[in-house]
Design an enzyme around this catalytic site. Structure first.
Site, PDB file in Angstrom:
ATOM      1  N   TRP A  50       0.822  -1.294   0.178  1.00 14.73           N
ATOM      2  CA  TRP A  50      -0.187  -0.178   0.083  1.00 14.73           C
ATOM      3  C   TRP A  50       1.012   1.224  -0.070  1.00 14.73           C
ATOM      4  CZ3 TRP A  50      -1.948   2.665   4.721  1.00 14.73           C
ATOM      5  CH2 TRP A  50      -2.914   3.721   4.584  1.00 14.73           C
ATOM      6  N   ASP A  98      -0.109  -5.335   9.602  1.00 13.93           N
ATOM      7  CA  ASP A  98      -0.947  -4.267   9.338  1.00 13.93           C
ATOM      8  C   ASP A  98      -2.099  -5.250   9.029  1.00 13.93           C
ATOM      9  OD1 ASP A  98      -2.680  -2.319   8.743  1.00 13.93           O
ATOM     10  OD2 ASP A  98      -1.380  -1.376   7.012  1.00 13.93           O
ATOM     11  N   LYS A 130     -12.912  -0.913   6.705  1.00 13.20           N
ATOM     12  CA  LYS A 130     -13.680  -1.927   5.874  1.00 13.20           C
ATOM     13  C   LYS A 130     -14.666  -2.921   6.550  1.00 13.20           C
ATOM     14  CE  LYS A 130      -9.926  -0.343   3.619  1.00 13.20           C
ATOM     15  NZ  LYS A 130      -9.006   0.682   4.225  1.00 13.20           N
TER      16      LYS A 130
END
Length: 361
Positions: free
Chosen positions: A91, A172, A208
């Site tokens: 990311w 993460d 999310k």
């Protein structure tokens, strides 16, 4: 839609009950204790000995990004000469976070374009070649942007090699539940490292899996040697947070703690998370089947081998440009498809468009 409605109703309920109290009070620097406690159970397990022994230092963070930034600053403050190894690719904001925390960065191989899968051999070589005691940023599940995750067996080998080298793993975990549909299953990588006795770190996000994008709700946790060290580490994390944003927001934390702390609401949430994950998995299958049915000579197994919200399609930047200009289909130029945007109504059109731009490949 049902997923969204449930949470809007729940949020309204919470606000109606708690608004008179919460708007006049700040959360402490470490955030909502209840939300943090429930987050630790989700990441480390309901019956985790680490939780029982109070060996985890944890604070509420501004979603996953904020959790990563808190840890990056913590790393720089207490190990100023250390560096962080980040996967290729990752990311993009990961690089910004550790750069702005002034932590030196290095990379490790992860994705193999030829197979559109994991570069396991390259990954292992880079683990072995990194200086002992290095920091590695790992994606717990649903690797962003590739959707490529190690198998359970590979995670065990990775954990073993980390043990040999004394590396520190910082996970993460932005998509817990969104990969397989099971939050427990998606935390498997973390559990493997814990079984092997690693003192890991973890960044959690509820953007999310609870749809709380705008509420910025997350958690940073670090496994410590004992309760005394955990108290000291938490104190330092709070000291870092104080001049950065002072206190985290309250409403999103109330939503999370209410859902995870109530057995019936948690059961409902688990069912809806599974429904969302199953839909994405179904769209992966449909996209691959449509491409194969059209007669595309290219291999598309990677679409269903990958997992999570994103599919690393293997399309070139030029092919992506054609999709945009000729078919009004939009994705990042590295070929990453957001599978959440693929539906039963547009999957056929998407497959035909991809076939058109890859005919000459």
């Amino acid at each position: 839609m049902v997923f969204v409605v449930h949470f809007l109703v729940l949020l309204w309920f919470i606000l109606m009950i708690d608004l008179p109290n919460v708007v006049r009070e700040y959360l402490p620097m470490g955030g909502s204790v209840k939300m943090v406690d429930e987050s630790l159970k989700l990441a480390y397990g309901e019956n985790s000995e680490l939780i029982k022994d109070k060996r985890i230092a944890a604070v509420q963070a501004l979603s996953g990004t904020g959790a990563c930034r808190l840890f990056a600053d913590f790393q720089k403050r207490f190990l100023p000469d250390s560096q962080i190894y980040i996967s290729v690719p990752t990311w993009s904001n990961h690089h910004n976070i550790w750069r702005d925390a002034d932590v030196q960065q290095n990379t490790f191989r992860y994705y193999l374009p030829e197979t559109r899968g994991l570069d396991y051999n390259g990954f292992m070589e880079d683990i072995k070649n990194a200086p002992n005691g290095s920091f590695f940023l790992l994606h717990a599940c649903a690797h962003n942007p590739t959707g490529v995750d190690p198998t359970e067996e590979q995670w065990r080998e990775i954990s073993h090699q980390f043990k040999v080298k004394g590396h520190f793993a910082f996970f993460d975990m932005a998509y817990q539940g969104f990969a397989s549909g099971s939050p427990e299953g998606d935390a498997k990588s973390i559990r493997i490292f814990l079984e092997d006795g690693h003192p890991i770190g973890c960044a959690q996000s509820y953007a999310k899996n609870m749809g709380l994008y705008g509420q910025r709700v997350g958690c940073l946790s670090l496994v410590c040697e004992d309760e005394k060290q955990a108290v000291a580490v938490k104190s330092q994390l709070q000291q870092i947070a104080r001049p950065m944003y002072s206190n985290p927001p309250v409403h999103g934390a109330l939503v999370v703690s209410t859902i995870l702390g109530d057995p019936e609401l948690k059961k409902l949430w688990l069912n809806e998370v599974k429904g969302m994950a199953d839909r994405i998995i179904g769209m992966r299958t449909a996209l691959r089947e449509n491409l194969e049915k059209i007669g595309s000579p290219l291999p598309w197994e990677h679409i269903t081998n990958q997992i999570g919200m994103f599919c690393y399609s293997g399309l070139t930047p030029e092919q992506v440009d054609r999709l945009t200009n000729e078919f009004h289909i939009y994705m990042t130029r590295n070929g990453r498809i957001s599978m959440a945007g693929v539906t039963s109504g547009n999957v056929g059109y998407l497959a035909n468009a991809i076939h058109e731009v890859t005919k000459s490949a």
